[in-house]
Scaffold this active site. Sequence first.
Site, mmCIF file in Angstrom:
data_model
loop_
_atom_site.group_PDB
_atom_site.id
_atom_site.type_symbol
_atom_site.label_atom_id
_atom_site.label_comp_id
_atom_site.label_asym_id
_atom_site.label_seq_id
_atom_site.Cartn_x
_atom_site.Cartn_y
_atom_site.Cartn_z
ATOM 1 N N ARG A 257 4.190 -4.740 -5.070
ATOM 2 C CA ARG A 257 3.206 -5.546 -4.345
ATOM 3 C C ARG A 257 1.851 -5.389 -5.042
ATOM 4 N NH1 ARG A 257 1.496 -2.897 0.880
ATOM 5 N NH2 ARG A 257 -0.258 -2.284 -0.422
ATOM 6 N N HIS A 261 -2.014 -4.848 1.486
ATOM 7 C CA HIS A 261 -1.133 -5.263 2.585
ATOM 8 C C HIS A 261 -1.501 -6.655 3.066
ATOM 9 C CE1 HIS A 261 1.339 -5.021 6.159
ATOM 10 N NE2 HIS A 261 0.287 -5.321 6.892
ATOM 11 N N TYR A 269 -5.737 2.618 -3.019
ATOM 12 C CA TYR A 269 -4.870 3.794 -3.034
ATOM 13 C C TYR A 269 -3.798 3.697 -4.122
ATOM 14 C CZ TYR A 269 -2.792 0.264 0.010
ATOM 15 O OH TYR A 269 -2.357 -0.929 0.541
#
Length: 496
Positions: A257, A261, A269
């Site tokens: 990904r 999100h 991160y």
Amino acid sequence: MTVSQATRLLTGDRMKNVELSRQQHLDLYYHMQLNRAVEDTMVKLFRQNKIVGGLYSSLGQEAVSVGTASALEKKDWLAPMIRNIGALLVKGVPPRDIFTQHMAKYTSPTLGKDGTSHFGDLEDLHIVSPISMLGDLIPVMTGVAMAGRYLGQKIVAMTWIGDGGSSTGVFHEGLNFAATQKAPFVLVLENNGWAYSTPVKRQVPIENLADRAKAYGIDSYIVDGNDVADVYTTAKEAVERARNGEGPILIEAKTFRRMGHAQHDPAEYVPKDQRTYWEERDPILLHEKFLTANGFLDDATKKELEAKMDAILTKDRDFAESSPMPPPELAEKGVYCTGDDCHKIAPKWERDKSEVMPPKSSIDASWMVEGFGRGKSSGGGVAPIHFGDTAQSEERKEVEEKLSPETPEEVVTEEVIKPSAAKAVAAKSKNGAGKKNGGKDADASKTKPTAKVAAKVAAKPAVKATAKSSAKPSAKPAAKSAKKPVAKIAAKKGRR
């Protein structure tokens, strides 16, 4: 060893060497490009504050959605998640529906009642709306698969789940249910490395999430999620196997990904070297190189595909932006499905119904349990589930009486005492059993009894039966002897 090589080793000779035609390769390429272009357009709309809900990117994962959905037939069913816009496009959903849906416009599939991806098409495209609770689509699509089999439709159902969602309870419950029912169902597990900000290694102690299929006795594949041709051929085999009664099947697609999100997540991160590695393995660029090297794609064809996409996106974006917002009076409508006036709910039989109706489908609805026999229902028929012999309702009272426990047995003690004490006890029993006695009998207090005296018992009915007198006893039981009592079973037994 590459991910693709690992896949073929794990699946052995079951993996078929499927040769795709030039047009199939170009279709996969086109839908991946369209997938990315639609999302790029929505990012612009989001930054213009025209997207009212959340926006979730599938950047870098396009090959998974496009490759797996392309393996389905038109009659098959799918249920996408937030990163499966590519699957919607393959199934035939136009970009305008995706734009208007995220913009909550009145012209959207949900008439502006939802601002994200929660929409479907049950009648024509066979799309079940996403469910926000991760994993819940697994038992739902298992049910769809079972229903299609029952109706004789020969369909396959498919849905997707992320690596984080595979840790939910319903993932395991749903997959176990699908396995038990041998449902024609394919589950695609998109292992993109991160469950929001949690890396996979912090979630599970195993390297391959496909290994979880072993717990349910079903087959699984591991595929390079950035190789769209490999994804397609793997999914095609899994779908056909499921259609032929070998399902369910789990496919783990290893991918990455490349965005956060959602749009609000910068994904700081993620280690930079990890991001760089996967950016170099962009699924669209990889397939484009393959097409060019094999003579499937030239500059003219590429420009033609790009012009086609631009025309569709421009037209559908203009339509979405010019569409009105829903009217206020719509708020109270369509909250609940009310039956045929909402959408017609009726089974679509593609087999003779008699095949699944009695007497052809009749079986003895009783389970034989060794050592227990066959049960009966209260109406006298055979009980569908039982774990022993059960009686009919008219026999219940008699059975309960037979099975009720007996009252505790009387216990008497035998002691060696003097004869004079026995006479004293007998005299009191005849002359003053109902009178009060202020103290112990002098003779009895000095000597030990020689008669048999009923001992105390636990149940009151047994005590009353022994006394056979309404009067209170005039003497207390004899003191305990140093000798151990010898128990005797009383002849008289009673029931409650």
